[in-house]
Design an enzyme around this catalytic site. Structure first.
Site, PDB file in Angstrom:
ATOM      1  N   HIS A 266       1.442  -0.662   0.112  1.00 13.65           N
ATOM      2  CA  HIS A 266       0.179   0.280   0.445  1.00 13.65           C
ATOM      3  C   HIS A 266       1.063   1.220   0.308  1.00 13.65           C
ATOM      4  O   HIS A 266       1.776   1.639  -0.683  1.00 13.65           O
ATOM      5  CB  HIS A 266      -0.398  -0.017   1.502  1.00 13.65           C
ATOM      6  CG  HIS A 266      -1.922   0.852   1.517  1.00 13.65           C
ATOM      7  ND1 HIS A 266      -2.334   1.996  -0.073  1.00 13.65           N
ATOM      8  CD2 HIS A 266      -2.972   1.091   2.282  1.00 13.65           C
ATOM      9  CE1 HIS A 266      -3.724   1.960   1.118  1.00 13.65           C
ATOM     10  NE2 HIS A 266      -4.271   2.028   2.241  1.00 13.65           N
ATOM     11  N   HIS A 307      -1.735  -2.499  -8.999  1.00  9.43           N
ATOM     12  CA  HIS A 307      -2.676  -1.936  -8.570  1.00  9.43           C
ATOM     13  C   HIS A 307      -3.433  -3.080  -8.599  1.00  9.43           C
ATOM     14  O   HIS A 307      -4.263  -3.291  -9.689  1.00  9.43           O
ATOM     15  CB  HIS A 307      -2.709  -0.768  -9.080  1.00  9.43           C
ATOM     16  CG  HIS A 307      -3.971   0.391  -8.562  1.00  9.43           C
ATOM     17  ND1 HIS A 307      -4.737   0.318  -8.107  1.00  9.43           N
ATOM     18  CD2 HIS A 307      -2.983   1.167  -7.242  1.00  9.43           C
ATOM     19  CE1 HIS A 307      -5.339   1.000  -6.792  1.00  9.43           C
ATOM     20  NE2 HIS A 307      -3.829   1.564  -6.454  1.00  9.43           N
ATOM     21  N   ASP A 365       2.723   5.807  -6.299  1.00 11.47           N
ATOM     22  CA  ASP A 365       4.378   5.433  -5.327  1.00 11.47           C
ATOM     23  C   ASP A 365       5.510   5.967  -6.610  1.00 11.47           C
ATOM     24  O   ASP A 365       6.752   5.662  -6.314  1.00 11.47           O
ATOM     25  CB  ASP A 365       4.177   4.253  -4.683  1.00 11.47           C
ATOM     26  CG  ASP A 365       3.258   4.412  -3.974  1.00 11.47           C
ATOM     27  OD1 ASP A 365       3.117   5.503  -2.817  1.00 11.47           O
ATOM     28  OD2 ASP A 365       1.829   3.708  -3.796  1.00 11.47           O
TER      29      ASP A 365
HETATM   30  N1  CMC Z   1       5.928  -7.061  -9.839  1.00  7.64           N
HETATM   31  C1  CMC Z   1       5.350  -8.466 -10.800  1.00  7.64           C
HETATM   32  N2  CMC Z   1       4.564  -9.194 -10.325  1.00  7.64           N
HETATM   33  C2  CMC Z   1       3.763  -8.640  -9.963  1.00  7.64           C
HETATM   34  C3  CMC Z   1       3.802  -7.457  -9.203  1.00  7.64           C
HETATM   35  C4  CMC Z   1       4.393  -6.664  -9.454  1.00  7.64           C
HETATM   36  N3  CMC Z   1       4.938  -5.475  -8.660  1.00  7.64           N
HETATM   37  N4  CMC Z   1       1.993  -7.254  -8.937  1.00  7.64           N
HETATM   38  C5  CMC Z   1       1.250  -8.417  -9.380  1.00  7.64           C
HETATM   39  N5  CMC Z   1       2.389  -8.997 -10.093  1.00  7.64           N
HETATM   40  C6  CMC Z   1       1.871 -10.619 -10.277  1.00  7.64           C
HETATM   41  C7  CMC Z   1       1.085 -11.051  -9.518  1.00  7.64           C
HETATM   42  O1  CMC Z   1       2.387 -12.117  -8.952  1.00  7.64           O
HETATM   43  C8  CMC Z   1       0.178 -12.250  -9.566  1.00  7.64           C
HETATM   44  O2  CMC Z   1       0.553 -12.864 -10.903  1.00  7.64           O
HETATM   45  P1  CMC Z   1       0.014 -14.553 -11.339  1.00  7.64           P
HETATM   46  O3  CMC Z   1      -0.977 -13.953 -11.904  1.00  7.64           O
HETATM   47  O4  CMC Z   1       0.665 -15.345 -12.563  1.00  7.64           O
HETATM   48  O5  CMC Z   1      -0.291 -15.086  -9.964  1.00  7.64           O
HETATM   49  C9  CMC Z   1      -0.877 -11.243 -10.831  1.00  7.64           C
HETATM   50  O6  CMC Z   1       0.203  -9.783 -11.006  1.00  7.64           O
HETATM   51  C10 CMC Z   1      -2.052 -10.212  -9.856  1.00  7.64           C
HETATM   52  O7  CMC Z   1      -1.203  -9.590  -9.104  1.00  7.64           O
HETATM   53  P2  CMC Z   1      -2.362  -9.753  -6.922  1.00  7.64           P
HETATM   54  O8  CMC Z   1      -0.725 -10.058  -6.257  1.00  7.64           O
HETATM   55  O9  CMC Z   1      -2.668 -10.908  -7.607  1.00  7.64           O
HETATM   56  O10 CMC Z   1      -2.724  -8.387  -7.625  1.00  7.64           O
HETATM   57  P3  CMC Z   1      -3.620  -7.661  -6.487  1.00  7.64           P
HETATM   58  O11 CMC Z   1      -4.686  -7.375  -6.878  1.00  7.64           O
HETATM   59  O12 CMC Z   1      -3.641  -8.514  -5.184  1.00  7.64           O
HETATM   60  O13 CMC Z   1      -2.321  -6.470  -5.680  1.00  7.64           O
HETATM   61  C11 CMC Z   1      -0.851  -4.669  -5.773  1.00  7.64           C
HETATM   62  C12 CMC Z   1      -1.803  -5.317  -6.118  1.00  7.64           C
HETATM   63  C13 CMC Z   1      -0.629  -3.189  -5.614  1.00  7.64           C
HETATM   64  C14 CMC Z   1      -0.151  -5.156  -3.662  1.00  7.64           C
HETATM   65  C15 CMC Z   1       0.130  -5.676  -6.824  1.00  7.64           C
HETATM   66  O14 CMC Z   1       0.405  -5.160  -7.682  1.00  7.64           O
HETATM   67  C16 CMC Z   1       1.882  -5.509  -5.827  1.00  7.64           C
HETATM   68  O15 CMC Z   1       2.187  -5.832  -4.768  1.00  7.64           O
HETATM   69  N6  CMC Z   1       2.828  -4.556  -6.122  1.00  7.64           N
HETATM   70  C17 CMC Z   1       3.890  -4.008  -5.853  1.00  7.64           C
HETATM   71  C18 CMC Z   1       3.647  -2.965  -4.813  1.00  7.64           C
HETATM   72  C19 CMC Z   1       3.248  -1.325  -5.032  1.00  7.64           C
HETATM   73  O16 CMC Z   1       3.586  -0.581  -5.665  1.00  7.64           O
HETATM   74  N7  CMC Z   1       1.907  -0.932  -4.151  1.00  7.64           N
HETATM   75  C20 CMC Z   1       1.586   0.351  -4.188  1.00  7.64           C
HETATM   76  C21 CMC Z   1      -0.110   0.646  -4.619  1.00  7.64           C
HETATM   77  S1  CMC Z   1      -0.314   1.566  -5.432  1.00  7.64           S
HETATM   78  C22 CMC Z   1      -0.848   2.613  -4.119  1.00  7.64           C
HETATM   79  C23 CMC Z   1      -1.541   2.077  -3.140  1.00  7.64           C
HETATM   80  O17 CMC Z   1      -2.981   3.042  -3.421  1.00  7.64           O
HETATM   81  O18 CMC Z   1      -2.040   1.366  -2.272  1.00  7.64           O
END
Ligand code: CMC
Length: 426
Positions: A266, A307, A365
């Site tokens: 987050h 995201h 971010d």
């Molecule tokens: N790098 C590499 N792979 C990724 C990433 C990333 N940053 N984000 C998601 N993936 C992959 C993940 O491994 C998964 O692959 P698979 O379908 O093969 O298992 C797929 O994409 C979907 O990911 P998820 O974790 O199920 O998606 P989510 O919606 O639960 O998570 C997220 C969203 C933001 C937590 C995630 O994209 C992440 O961890 N990003 C990095 C952290 C980040 O930048 N966070 C800030 C968010 S914006 C600020 C805010 O509003 O808080």
């Protein structure tokens, strides 16, 4: 409510379960499952992928189209034409203020910016190397101790006064956390400055010296606060609502939000972006890290990408990218090696099949981390900056919830543990 109904057929039940559908003003309508429990079922939705726990009129997001509206106004228009105090008023009150309303609001916020000595002493008791987010959470909780007998959450005037105190004091607390880490004297708030100027003065100024804040930095910080002001039912805001639903003190509920924001998935992502860029170290290593991010067996993720809701682009990131380019030029920092890594990483991720397929775009971010680095804001303060912007969003949601009838938030579960068994007799 619409005339449309949903019918859920369940094996073993004679008749389908009839569910009402509530209509939204824009975006998906929602199926009301609250009555399902009477039929002996719960719904299952880990991560709240499809769950709307509340009704709200504050912020709308269309993740597919990259739309973010506050009270109907697009974020790019607010970032260009408005300022943070006006956005705060808008989020809290639902309408843009007149000039007189804006001045009265801003004056009230600044008049409440001074922090009680008990909270200043609490901050001084932390280790110098304590993370400022730990200090922020504790200090905001401590405001609940200062004002506990001063808030009747059923009274609108008390809630308004609390909004002034929260929005006014959060920058003061952040500046104190920073000054404490440096072993420097705290600086009192200066009501003659703008909100962003005052924060920068209290943080980077020297006690006893006249304020001397670069306008370009104040403008960039104000825009950063606008871009972080609210984001509907994200993890920290949902935490504030859930916590607040028990009737707890609003400062305590907001401290719970601070704890949630801190996490790297987050708000902590902005700090994690910089740590990642440091770890990558040079452009020659980029391919290795992109490969790590794509490797399912490796927990490494490209921080600042992806995201939960935005699957096209993050509209905040779009504005932030333009602001970032402007600030880098104005500060003469276009050639910083770390920024070079960031730009190349961004390009590769935008062109790479893995990131395109999974719709992983640079998020707010990613650019906010870069912009704050260029402004020489210390990395550990990045998530604190997000906290400052988001405080009004948390408060607006809490206020919206408690201004109407509400229930304590109490989710259910899919229980898969032991059934009842007898304690062994010895
Ligand atoms: N790098 C590499 N792979 C990724 C990433 C990333 N940053 N984000 C998601 N993936 C992959 C993940 O491994 C998964 O692959 P698979 O379908 O093969 O298992 C797929 O994409 C979907 O990911 P998820 O974790 O199920 O998606 P989510 O919606 O639960 O998570 C997220 C969203 C933001 C937590 C995630 O994209 C992440 O961890 N990003 C990095 C952290 C980040 O930048 N966070 C800030 C968010 S914006 C600020 C805010 O509003 O808080």
């Amino acid at each position: 409510m619409t005339d449309k109904r949903a019918r859920l057929t369940v094996d073993g039940l004679e008749a389908p379960i009839d569910l009402a559908i509530h209509s939204s003003s824009v975006g998906p309508d929602v199926i009301d499952v609250s009555g399902l429990t009477k039929k002996g079922y719960f719904t299952y939705d880990p991560g709240f992928m499809s769950t709307a726990p509340c009704e709200s009129k504050i912020t709308y997001i269309d993740g597919g189209k990259g739309v973010l509206l506050h009270r109907g106004y697009p974020i790019d228009q607010l970032a260009e034409h408005s300022d943070y105090m006006e956005v705060c008023y808008l989020l809290l009150n639902g309408e843009l203020p007149t000039d007189a309303q804006k001045k009265a609001f801003s004056d009230a916020v600044m008049a409440n910016a001074k922090v009680d000595p008990s909270v200043a002493n609490l901050i001084k008791s932390f280790a110098r190397d304590a993370h400022p987010m730990a200090i922020m959470g504790s200090a905001i909780n401590a405001l609940a101790a200062v004002y506990n007998n001063d808030i009747d959450i059923s009274k609108e005037e008390d809630r308004l006064q609390t909004a002034y105190r929260l929005i006014g004091q959060v920058p003061t607390l952040a500046a104190m956390a920073y000054k404490h880490s440096k072993g420097e004297a705290f600086i009192e708030p200066d009501a003659s400055l703008s909100y962003a100027e005052n924060f920068l003065h209290m943080t980077f100024g020297k006690a006893g010296e006249k304020p001397n804040v670069k306008p370009v930095l104040a403008k960039a910080v104000d825009r950063l606060f606008i871009l972080h002001a609210d984001h509907e039912q994200n993890a920290s805001t949902s935490t504030v609502r859930l916590s607040g639903s028990s009737g707890t003190n609003p400062f305590a509920a907001i401290a719970a939000g601070v704890a949630t924001l801190w996490g790297p998935a987050h708000g902590g992502a902005n700090e994690a972006v910089l740590n990642m860029l440091d770890e990558v170290g040079s452009v020659e290593n980029i391919d290795k890290y992109v490969a790590k991010a794509k490797d399912k067996a490796d927990p490494f993720r490209l921080m600042g990408f992806g995201h939960r809701v935005y699957k096209n682009f993050d509209p905040r990131a779009k504005v932030m990218k333009v602001a970032c380019d402007e600030v880098l030029v104005e500060l003469g920092k276009e050639d910083e090696p770390l920024l070079d890594i960031a730009k190349r990483l961004e390009k590769i991720a935008l062109e790479d099949d893995y990131f395109i397929q999974k719709k992983l775009y640079p998020n707010v971010d990613f650019y906010s981390g870069i912009i704050m680095k260029a402004m020489e804001i210390p990395t550990e303060m990045f998530t604190v900056m997000f906290t400052l912007g988001r405080a009004v969003g948390w408060y607006s949601h809490w206020n919206e919830m408690v201004s109407a009838p509400y229930k304590i938030g109490r989710p259910r579960q899919l229980y898969t543990g032991y059934t009842q068994r007898d304690y062994p007799q010895k």
